[in-house]
Design a protein around this motif. Structure first.
Motif, PDB file in Angstrom:
ATOM      1  N   ASN A  55     -13.321  28.696 -21.603  1.00 26.54           N
ATOM      2  CA  ASN A  55     -12.676  28.809 -22.912  1.00 26.54           C
ATOM      3  C   ASN A  55     -11.356  28.052 -22.990  1.00 26.54           C
ATOM      4  N   ILE A  56     -11.116  27.119 -22.095  1.00 25.88           N
ATOM      5  CA  ILE A  56      -9.868  26.374 -22.136  1.00 25.88           C
ATOM      6  C   ILE A  56      -9.838  25.489 -23.379  1.00 25.88           C
ATOM      7  N   PRO A  57      -8.782  25.526 -24.192  1.00 20.46           N
ATOM      8  CA  PRO A  57      -8.722  24.694 -25.405  1.00 20.46           C
ATOM      9  C   PRO A  57      -8.402  23.234 -25.052  1.00 20.46           C
ATOM     10  N   HIS A  58      -9.379  22.366 -25.185  1.00 24.38           N
ATOM     11  CA  HIS A  58      -9.188  20.968 -24.795  1.00 24.38           C
ATOM     12  C   HIS A  58      -8.127  20.284 -25.651  1.00 24.38           C
ATOM     13  N   GLU A  59      -8.119  20.623 -26.966  1.00 30.76           N
ATOM     14  CA  GLU A  59      -7.136  19.975 -27.817  1.00 30.76           C
ATOM     15  C   GLU A  59      -5.719  20.381 -27.433  1.00 30.76           C
ATOM     16  N   GLY A  60      -5.530  21.665 -27.107  1.00 27.88           N
ATOM     17  CA  GLY A  60      -4.209  22.114 -26.716  1.00 27.88           C
ATOM     18  C   GLY A  60      -3.759  21.498 -25.398  1.00 27.88           C
ATOM     19  N   VAL A  61      -4.694  21.368 -24.446  1.00 28.34           N
ATOM     20  CA  VAL A  61      -4.349  20.729 -23.178  1.00 28.34           C
ATOM     21  C   VAL A  61      -3.979  19.271 -23.409  1.00 28.34           C
ATOM     22  N   ALA A  62      -4.768  18.598 -24.262  1.00 32.12           N
ATOM     23  CA  ALA A  62      -4.473  17.194 -24.559  1.00 32.12           C
ATOM     24  C   ALA A  62      -3.113  17.047 -25.227  1.00 32.12           C
ATOM     25  N   LEU A  63      -2.760  18.014 -26.084  1.00 30.38           N
ATOM     26  CA  LEU A  63      -1.467  17.971 -26.753  1.00 30.38           C
ATOM     27  C   LEU A  63      -0.325  18.007 -25.736  1.00 30.38           C
ATOM     28  N   HIS A  64      -0.413  18.930 -24.767  1.00 28.80           N
ATOM     29  CA  HIS A  64       0.629  19.017 -23.741  1.00 28.80           C
ATOM     30  C   HIS A  64       0.531  17.874 -22.747  1.00 28.80           C
ATOM     31  N   HIS A  65      -0.674  17.414 -22.518  1.00 25.40           N
ATOM     32  CA  HIS A  65      -0.847  16.287 -21.595  1.00 25.40           C
ATOM     33  C   HIS A  65      -0.162  15.034 -22.150  1.00 25.40           C
ATOM     34  N   GLN A  66      -0.254  14.833 -23.451  1.00 27.03           N
ATOM     35  CA  GLN A  66       0.419  13.694 -24.065  1.00 27.03           C
ATOM     36  C   GLN A  66       1.936  13.810 -23.952  1.00 27.03           C
ATOM     37  N   SER A  67       2.432  15.034 -24.009  1.00 24.19           N
ATOM     38  CA  SER A  67       3.883  15.212 -23.930  1.00 24.19           C
ATOM     39  C   SER A  67       4.432  14.904 -22.541  1.00 24.19           C
ATOM     40  N   LEU A  68       3.553  14.844 -21.530  1.00 22.79           N
ATOM     41  CA  LEU A  68       3.979  14.555 -20.159  1.00 22.79           C
ATOM     42  C   LEU A  68       3.858  13.082 -19.815  1.00 22.79           C
TER      43      LEU A  68
END
Length: 738
Positions: free
Chosen positions: A572-585
């Motif tokens: 159930n990991i939210p891919h969009e949310g992970v991508a959002l934080h991944h972009q911030s890094l």
């Protein structure tokens, strides 16, 4: 008149000197030939020529220094004196007198003192002048046939067992009932050795008898290089690497026997004697073995090789390490540290034995080979279809299905054991890598309180609506009761067009409605962050570490999440949310991402604690299933998989603790009022050992002085209490099953 064994040693000296003189001529000839050969090559580098000359000269100086005749005579007399000391202790059983000749009948009228003096000076025609108080040379020397009685005085019940042990020794060496040569399968040999060692390790009288028999069978064999003699020596080498004789006089006799035979540099017997002497020196002073040697240990030792085992690490890799059979867990741990490049001063590590989901840290004095022998017994029990032996944490980790045990694989694991501030140095790259992978394993094993509804503080620090683009800086602060432990700023880009009715799925968190209302959008972002920020942040940092900067295509982060999250979070990991934080890094290096990952873990005050699953039934106000966290400060009871701490017990407040098979009792409080905490757990002995090790370290003057300086009030309070475990001698955890 010199005895026949001493005459044999003199012959060895002559042979050795002849071989050494012949070797000198060979070395001189080779040096001359090599020099003439390379002299014709003008372009040859001078360094190669000097290296070859140096190697040949080194070989010249490595030739074994001959042992003088005086040295051999001294070793021989030391052996005779050790035998006479044994006789004087009155522990040996006098050999049966099979005949009464003319000499005996004639000397019967002589006094006892004079008869003894005559025997010492002359002896008989066959004992080479070694008879002492009725113990002839044949009593001490090799025998091809069965002995009529035990060599030392033992109870009648054990007499027959001692004779069976000698018969097994003869069978293993290849001798039958009548001294005939018999060959058997190697598998039968291993079984014979294990049966002998298991019988003799149970009782000291049988162990003493075993050593007397082995020394007898390795004394003055007619053919030192024969297969029978080398078999006896292999068995003696194995015995001294496992357990030493309990009697001091027998141990001294064994040492003099090994030193005398080790002076032989010509035969294979001398090689075995030197190997056995080395094994004896390493076994002496170590913890007594509980299990007979395993098959692998037997095969390695009888071939004069160290045993080896695989030691795994948290990153999934392993190293094969060689060590001596008597090596303790502390000794092997130092070998492993050197193998992986970890500094020698690194403290707090331990070797664990792992079986399925159960693990146990080895005591520093525990012998690793003994643990391997226990594993072999476990596997044999599985094959035989009987109940599996209990592991050291107090219960059997096997699952019985029908009449057989479910097969599980044992292995050794190297990891951090004690998490003290003085024992951790993240500036060391090796230790940092070990701790990082150990943290990942703890996350995957659900030993960290990760929750989708974790409380965080979200603050909007900037909201800019230039050209329809809103830039939000979300400041995440994980707050402790005393101070802010982690502070990280994540810029979150949210693309919003007033004319559209949906958000960009790549940049906007799920469930985010069109940001026509700024407050509503911020409320939804805060709500989403509070529900799933921590798993998303961990996955984003792990993705930055493994994948680098985020690309334009939405990735499937489930494989990344499986590396740092429990399995229940991965689907159930939210891919969009992970991508959002991944972009911030973007732009963060792997080292920086790893450091940020560890900083996020350190936001939990109990991140250094070792977590155990326990159950309680002493109060209905708490859940039945709890977490018990043990760290450098004390014991902490928490709700299962939660940050919510129910109570904490510092080591100053703990009066005593007592582990049992499936429960742990802890007594806390003061002199006026005491409370008893009983926890049900299958790891009671493991918890008790961990408490003991922490208190043992904290009892050092440096740690106690540090605790008193930091908490001066606790010193006054503790004066009205009974003595806590911090100011008592470290208890010995008895009854730990192995």
């Amino acid at each position: 008149m010199l005895a026949e064994p001493l005459q044999h040693n003199l012959l060895q000296i002559c042979v050795l000197c002849t071989l050494q003189i012949f070797g000198l001529y060979i070395v001189a000839f080779l040096l001359h030939s090599i020099h003439n050969f390379f002299f014709h090559f003008e372009n040859l580098n001078l360094h190669y020529l000097l290296f070859i000359h140096f190697w040949m000269i080194s070989y010249f100086f490595m030739i074994v220094k001959p042992i003088t005749n005086e040295d051999r005579i001294r070793l021989y007399h030391n052996l005779v004196n050790s035998r006479r000391t044994l006789v004087d202790t009155d522990m040996l059983k006098k050999p049966q007198d099979t005949g009464g000749g003319f000499l005996r009948n004639t000397l019967r009228r002589l006094s006892k003192h004079r008869l003894e003096k005559l025997r010492q000076e002359h002896g008989s025609l066959t004992d080479h002048g070694e008879t002492y108080k009725g113990f002839p040379y044949a009593y001490w020397a090799f025998s091809r046939s069965m002995i009529p009685q035990s060599l030392h005085k033992i109870p009648e019940v054990e007499e027959q067992v001692a004779l069976q042990v000698f018969q097994i020794i003869l069978t293993y060496a290849g001798l039958g009932q009548n001294g005939d040569t018999v060959r058997s399968m190697e598998e039968e040999h291993v079984n014979l050795i294990q049966s002998v060692m298991e019988r003799c390790m149970r009782k000291d009288v049988l162990l003493t008898e075993l050593y007397l028999q082995l020394i007898k069978q390795t004394t003055d064999h007619p053919d030192p290089n024969s297969r029978v003699n080398l078999r006896h020596w292999a068995l003696l080498s194995l015995a001294v690497s496992v357990i030493l004789p309990p009697n001091k006089a027998v141990r001294k006799y064994l040492l003099t026997h090994l030193k005398r035979c080790a002076s032989d540099y010509v035969t294979e017997e001398g090689k075995y004697a030197r190997f056995a002497e080395k094994c004896m020196s390493k076994t002496q002073g170590t913890r007594r073995r509980q299990w007979p040697p395993s098959r692998e240990e037997i095969m390695c030792t009888i071939n004069r090789r160290p045993i080896y085992a695989r030691f795994h690490f948290m990153d999934g890799q392993y190293h094969a390490v060689e060590f001596h059979p008597s090596a303790t867990a502390k000794d092997v741990m130092e070998i492993v540290k050197k193998k992986i490049g970890l500094r020698e001063t690194a403290l707090g590590y331990a070797i664990y034995e792992v079986l399925g989901n159960s693990e146990r840290s080895l005591v520093p004095e525990e012998k690793v080979a003994d643990v391997m022998s226990k594993w072999e017994r476990y596997r044999m029990a599985n094959v035989a279809g009987v109940n599996c032996p209990a592991t050291a944490n107090g219960n059997s980790t096997s699952v019985v299905v029908g009449k057989t045990c479910r097969r599980q694989h044992h292995f050794f694991l190297f990891k951090k054991h004690l998490f003290l501030d003085d024992y951790m140095d993240l500036s060391d790259p090796v230790e940092k890598e070990l701790l990082y992978h150990q943290v990942l394993h703890g996350l995957r094993s659900d030993r960290f309180p990760i929750s989708e509804k974790e409380a965080v503080s979200v603050r909007v620090s900037q909201y800019n609506t230039l050209v329809g683009v809103a830039v939000v800086v979300v400041v995440v602060v994980l707050v402790d009761t005393s101070s802010v432990l982690f502070h990280s700023v994540f810029p979150v880009a949210i693309t919003a067009h007033t004319s559209t009715k949906s958000c960009d799925p790549l940049l906007t968190p799920p469930r985010c409605s069109p940001p026509n209302d700024k407050r509503e959008c911020m409320r939804q972002i805060a709500s989403w962050t509070a529900q799933g920020l921590s798993p998303v942040m961990l996955t984003a940092l792990q993705a930055q570490l493994e994948m680098g900067d985020c690309g334009d295509v939405l990735e499937d982060y489930r494989s990344i999440a499986s590396h740092c999250l429990p399995p229940r979070f991965v689907p159930n990991i939210p891919h969009e949310g992970v991508a959002l934080h991944h972009q911030s890094l973007r732009g963060m290096t792997s080292a920086e991402a790893k450091k940020a990952f560890l900083n996020l873990i350190q936001s939990w005050p109990l991140h250094k604690a070792t977590i155990f699953d326990v159950m309680q039934s002493f109060t209905s106000n708490w859940p039945r299933v709890l977490w018990l966290a043990v760290d450098q400060d004390g014991l902490h009871l928490l709700e299962h998989r939660s940050r919510n701490a129910l109570c904490s017990y510092e080591y100053d407040s703990i009066l005593s603790y007592s582990p049992a098979l499936n429960c742990l009792m802890i007594i806390t409080g003061s002199e006026k009022k005491q409370s008893k905490v009983i926890l049900t757990t299958s790891q009671a002995f493991q918890i008790a050992n961990l408490i003991r090790e922490y208190t043992e370290v904290l009892q050092s003057p440096k740690q106690i002085r540090h605790n008193r300086d930091v908490n001066p009030k606790k010193k006054i309070i503790s004066q009205s209490r009974p003595v806590s475990i911090l100011h008592k001698p470290v208890p010995i955890i008895d009854g730990t099953p192995s």
